[in-house]
Design a protein around this motif. Structure first.
Motif, PDB file in Angstrom:
ATOM      1  N   LEU A 143       0.847  -1.191   0.000  1.00  0.00           N
ATOM      2  CA  LEU A 143       0.000   0.000   0.000  1.00  0.00           C
ATOM      3  C   LEU A 143       0.881   1.238   0.000  1.00  0.00           C
ATOM      4  CD1 LEU A 143      -2.584   1.655   0.290  1.00  0.00           C
ATOM      5  CD2 LEU A 143      -2.528   1.223   2.760  1.00  0.00           C
ATOM      6  N   ASN A 144       0.667   2.097  -0.995  1.00  0.00           N
ATOM      7  CA  ASN A 144       1.442   3.335  -1.111  1.00  0.00           C
ATOM      8  C   ASN A 144       0.500   4.537  -1.210  1.00  0.00           C
ATOM      9  OD1 ASN A 144       4.189   2.233  -1.331  1.00  0.00           O
ATOM     10  ND2 ASN A 144       3.441   1.339  -3.242  1.00  0.00           N
ATOM     11  N   TYR A 145       0.758   5.553  -0.378  1.00  0.00           N
ATOM     12  CA  TYR A 145       0.063   6.832  -0.506  1.00  0.00           C
ATOM     13  C   TYR A 145       0.919   7.694  -1.433  1.00  0.00           C
ATOM     14  CZ  TYR A 145      -2.473   5.279   3.650  1.00  0.00           C
ATOM     15  OH  TYR A 145      -3.232   4.565   4.546  1.00  0.00           O
ATOM     16  N   THR A 146       0.296   8.209  -2.483  1.00  0.00           N
ATOM     17  CA  THR A 146       1.077   8.870  -3.515  1.00  0.00           C
ATOM     18  C   THR A 146       0.456  10.192  -3.951  1.00  0.00           C
ATOM     19  OG1 THR A 146       1.812   8.683  -5.830  1.00  0.00           O
ATOM     20  CG2 THR A 146      -0.104   7.398  -5.205  1.00  0.00           C
ATOM     21  N   GLY A 147       1.306  11.096  -4.371  1.00  0.00           N
ATOM     22  CA  GLY A 147       0.843  12.375  -4.900  1.00  0.00           C
ATOM     23  C   GLY A 147       0.441  12.302  -6.363  1.00  0.00           C
ATOM     24  N   ARG A 148       0.540  11.119  -6.961  1.00  0.00           N
ATOM     25  CA  ARG A 148       0.148  10.972  -8.371  1.00  0.00           C
ATOM     26  C   ARG A 148      -1.363  11.036  -8.552  1.00  0.00           C
ATOM     27  NH1 ARG A 148       0.568   6.514 -10.579  1.00  0.00           N
ATOM     28  NH2 ARG A 148       0.963   5.162  -8.790  1.00  0.00           N
ATOM     29  N   PHE A 149      -2.100  10.792  -7.479  1.00  0.00           N
ATOM     30  CA  PHE A 149      -3.559  10.800  -7.552  1.00  0.00           C
ATOM     31  C   PHE A 149      -4.108  12.091  -6.964  1.00  0.00           C
ATOM     32  CE2 PHE A 149      -2.915   6.059  -7.062  1.00  0.00           C
ATOM     33  CZ  PHE A 149      -3.154   5.778  -8.406  1.00  0.00           C
ATOM     34  N   ALA A 150      -5.083  12.656  -7.634  1.00  0.00           N
ATOM     35  CA  ALA A 150      -5.754  13.850  -7.124  1.00  0.00           C
ATOM     36  C   ALA A 150      -6.975  13.431  -6.309  1.00  0.00           C
ATOM     37  CB  ALA A 150      -6.181  14.740  -8.292  1.00  0.00           C
ATOM     38  N   GLY A 151      -7.460  14.346  -5.491  1.00  0.00           N
ATOM     39  CA  GLY A 151      -8.689  14.104  -4.747  1.00  0.00           C
ATOM     40  C   GLY A 151      -8.592  12.882  -3.858  1.00  0.00           C
ATOM     41  N   LEU A 152      -9.552  11.958  -4.050  1.00  0.00           N
ATOM     42  CA  LEU A 152      -9.590  10.721  -3.269  1.00  0.00           C
ATOM     43  C   LEU A 152      -9.446   9.510  -4.178  1.00  0.00           C
ATOM     44  CD1 LEU A 152     -12.498  11.681  -0.838  1.00  0.00           C
ATOM     45  CD2 LEU A 152     -10.051  11.632  -0.319  1.00  0.00           C
ATOM     46  N   ASN A 153      -8.688   9.654  -5.244  1.00  0.00           N
ATOM     47  CA  ASN A 153      -8.535   8.568  -6.204  1.00  0.00           C
ATOM     48  C   ASN A 153      -7.597   7.484  -5.672  1.00  0.00           C
ATOM     49  OD1 ASN A 153     -10.244   9.774  -8.060  1.00  0.00           O
ATOM     50  ND2 ASN A 153      -8.601  10.905  -9.040  1.00  0.00           N
ATOM     51  N   ALA A 154      -7.754   6.288  -6.238  1.00  0.00           N
ATOM     52  CA  ALA A 154      -6.947   5.143  -5.833  1.00  0.00           C
ATOM     53  C   ALA A 154      -6.997   4.101  -6.942  1.00  0.00           C
ATOM     54  CB  ALA A 154      -7.474   4.552  -4.527  1.00  0.00           C
ATOM     55  N   ASN A 155      -6.065   3.151  -6.896  1.00  0.00           N
ATOM     56  CA  ASN A 155      -6.125   2.043  -7.852  1.00  0.00           C
ATOM     57  C   ASN A 155      -5.549   0.779  -7.224  1.00  0.00           C
ATOM     58  OD1 ASN A 155      -3.335   2.258  -7.936  1.00  0.00           O
ATOM     59  ND2 ASN A 155      -3.192   2.669 -10.120  1.00  0.00           N
ATOM     60  N   ILE A 156      -5.712  -0.329  -7.912  1.00  0.00           N
ATOM     61  CA  ILE A 156      -5.195  -1.603  -7.451  1.00  0.00           C
ATOM     62  C   ILE A 156      -4.669  -2.376  -8.647  1.00  0.00           C
ATOM     63  CG2 ILE A 156      -7.394  -2.837  -7.683  1.00  0.00           C
ATOM     64  CD1 ILE A 156      -6.671  -4.336  -5.080  1.00  0.00           C
ATOM     65  N   ARG A 157      -3.606  -3.145  -8.440  1.00  0.00           N
ATOM     66  CA  ARG A 157      -3.089  -4.007  -9.500  1.00  0.00           C
ATOM     67  C   ARG A 157      -2.412  -5.212  -8.878  1.00  0.00           C
ATOM     68  NH1 ARG A 157       2.459  -2.256 -11.631  1.00  0.00           N
ATOM     69  NH2 ARG A 157       3.379  -1.013  -9.960  1.00  0.00           N
ATOM     70  N   LEU A 158      -2.401  -6.271  -9.642  1.00  0.00           N
ATOM     71  CA  LEU A 158      -1.774  -7.516  -9.215  1.00  0.00           C
ATOM     72  C   LEU A 158      -0.597  -7.784 -10.135  1.00  0.00           C
ATOM     73  CD1 LEU A 158      -1.878 -10.014  -7.375  1.00  0.00           C
ATOM     74  CD2 LEU A 158      -3.442 -11.068  -9.036  1.00  0.00           C
ATOM     75  N   TYR A 159       0.599  -7.827  -9.563  1.00  0.00           N
ATOM     76  CA  TYR A 159       1.784  -8.073 -10.386  1.00  0.00           C
ATOM     77  C   TYR A 159       2.831  -8.776  -9.533  1.00  0.00           C
ATOM     78  CZ  TYR A 159       4.375  -4.365  -8.013  1.00  0.00           C
ATOM     79  OH  TYR A 159       5.023  -3.608  -7.074  1.00  0.00           O
ATOM     80  N   ASN A 160       3.585  -9.673 -10.160  1.00  0.00           N
ATOM     81  CA  ASN A 160       4.662 -10.397  -9.467  1.00  0.00           C
ATOM     82  C   ASN A 160       4.223 -10.955  -8.115  1.00  0.00           C
ATOM     83  OD1 ASN A 160       6.381  -9.768 -11.578  1.00  0.00           O
ATOM     84  ND2 ASN A 160       7.252  -7.980 -10.547  1.00  0.00           N
ATOM     85  N   HIS A 161       3.010 -11.493  -8.082  1.00  0.00           N
ATOM     86  CA  HIS A 161       2.461 -12.107  -6.872  1.00  0.00           C
ATOM     87  C   HIS A 161       2.244 -11.090  -5.750  1.00  0.00           C
ATOM     88  CE1 HIS A 161       1.284 -15.893  -5.057  1.00  0.00           C
ATOM     89  NE2 HIS A 161       1.822 -15.503  -3.912  1.00  0.00           N
ATOM     90  N   THR A 162       2.101  -9.814  -6.125  1.00  0.00           N
ATOM     91  CA  THR A 162       1.880  -8.756  -5.135  1.00  0.00           C
ATOM     92  C   THR A 162       0.584  -8.017  -5.443  1.00  0.00           C
ATOM     93  OG1 THR A 162       4.246  -8.414  -4.769  1.00  0.00           O
ATOM     94  CG2 THR A 162       2.779  -6.619  -4.135  1.00  0.00           C
ATOM     95  N   LEU A 163      -0.274  -7.898  -4.435  1.00  0.00           N
ATOM     96  CA  LEU A 163      -1.485  -7.096  -4.558  1.00  0.00           C
ATOM     97  C   LEU A 163      -1.131  -5.692  -4.102  1.00  0.00           C
ATOM     98  CD1 LEU A 163      -4.488  -7.501  -5.335  1.00  0.00           C
ATOM     99  CD2 LEU A 163      -4.977  -7.672  -2.893  1.00  0.00           C
ATOM    100  N   SER A 164      -1.039  -4.778  -5.060  1.00  0.00           N
ATOM    101  CA  SER A 164      -0.539  -3.431  -4.799  1.00  0.00           C
ATOM    102  C   SER A 164      -1.669  -2.412  -4.883  1.00  0.00           C
ATOM    103  CB  SER A 164       0.559  -3.079  -5.808  1.00  0.00           C
ATOM    104  OG  SER A 164       1.012  -1.756  -5.616  1.00  0.00           O
ATOM    105  N   VAL A 165      -1.833  -1.636  -3.841  1.00  0.00           N
ATOM    106  CA  VAL A 165      -2.850  -0.589  -3.777  1.00  0.00           C
ATOM    107  C   VAL A 165      -2.155   0.766  -3.721  1.00  0.00           C
ATOM    108  CG1 VAL A 165      -4.757   0.407  -2.457  1.00  0.00           C
ATOM    109  CG2 VAL A 165      -4.509  -2.082  -2.614  1.00  0.00           C
TER     110      VAL A 165
END
Length: 218
Positions: A27-49
């Motif tokens: 889980l990473n909090y990032t400045g790449r997203f505006a407002g209250l946006n978020a995403n999720i992806r599954l890669y290399n056996h990692t569920l990344s939010v």
């Protein structure tokens, strides 16, 4: 660096209490997203939010509900939890705490026209901005309480007002949610949408406008 991954594991456990999480969590909090946006992806056996930094100050249980929403969509499951309900309630009321700092004279005049004629001047003005899109003519962002309209509508006030009306209906009706399904265009939404003068004709003209713009962009 602080490890926030436990929140992802807690979200998974809340959804699938009998199923061990088969992935690593991130889980990473990032400045790449505006407002209250978020995403999720599954890669290399990692569920990344990835979540906007704005989420840091919001209650963890609501954050868990957001992560559960993302997981359910990723897995195409139909599950509903208390945390997801809290997240949806929060998102529907997020506009109350948003500063209204963005506007434009043309968009504000358009908003006021539509507000006066169709909402009895009762709709609170959201943030109003232009976008460069062709495929998406308008968008209402719940987290930022923001309506964005495409600049290709600039030369036709009728089309501009109609798309503004559509996005204002999103602000009015918000959304409804079930187990793994979110409805943004409810029956009530469609009934209100049809109340706009010459709505069917304007829908046809919008389709033609988009087709012309796509043709000339090649």
């Amino acid at each position: 660096m602080v490890d926030h991954s436990q929140l992802v594991r807690d979200a998974w456990q809340g959804l699938y209490p009998e199923e061990a999480m088969p992935y690593d969590a991130e889980l990473n909090y990032t400045g790449r997203f505006a407002g209250l946006n978020a995403n999720i992806r599954l890669y290399n056996h990692t569920l990344s939010v990835g979540m906007s930094k704005n989420w840091r100050r919001i209650d963890k249980e609501i954050q868990k509900g957001l992560i559960q929403e993302l997981i359910v969509k990723l897995r195409k499951d139909r599950i509903k939890t208390t945390s997801m309900d809290l997240y949806r309630i929060f998102l529907k009321h997020a506009h109350l705490g948003v500063e209204k700092t963005k506007s434009d004279p043309i968009l504000e005049a358009c908003f006021n026209r539509v507000n006066d004629e169709y909402f009895g001047a009762t709709m609170e003005r959201p943030n109003l901005v232009w976008s460069d899109g062709v495929n998406r003519l308008g968008f209402y962002d719940y987290g930022r309480d923001q309506i964005a309209l495409s600049q290709i509508l600039l030369k036709d006030d009728r089309l501009l007002d109609y798309v503004m009306y559509h996005e204002m209906l999103h602000k009015k009706h918000k959304f409804s949610s079930g187990a793994g399904r979110t409805v943004h265009h409810s029956k009530e939404f469609r009934q209100d949408e049809a109340k706009f003068k010459d709505a069917a004709l304007l829908e046809h003209e919008l389709t033609r406008l988009v087709q012309r713009r796509r043709f000339w962009s090649f």
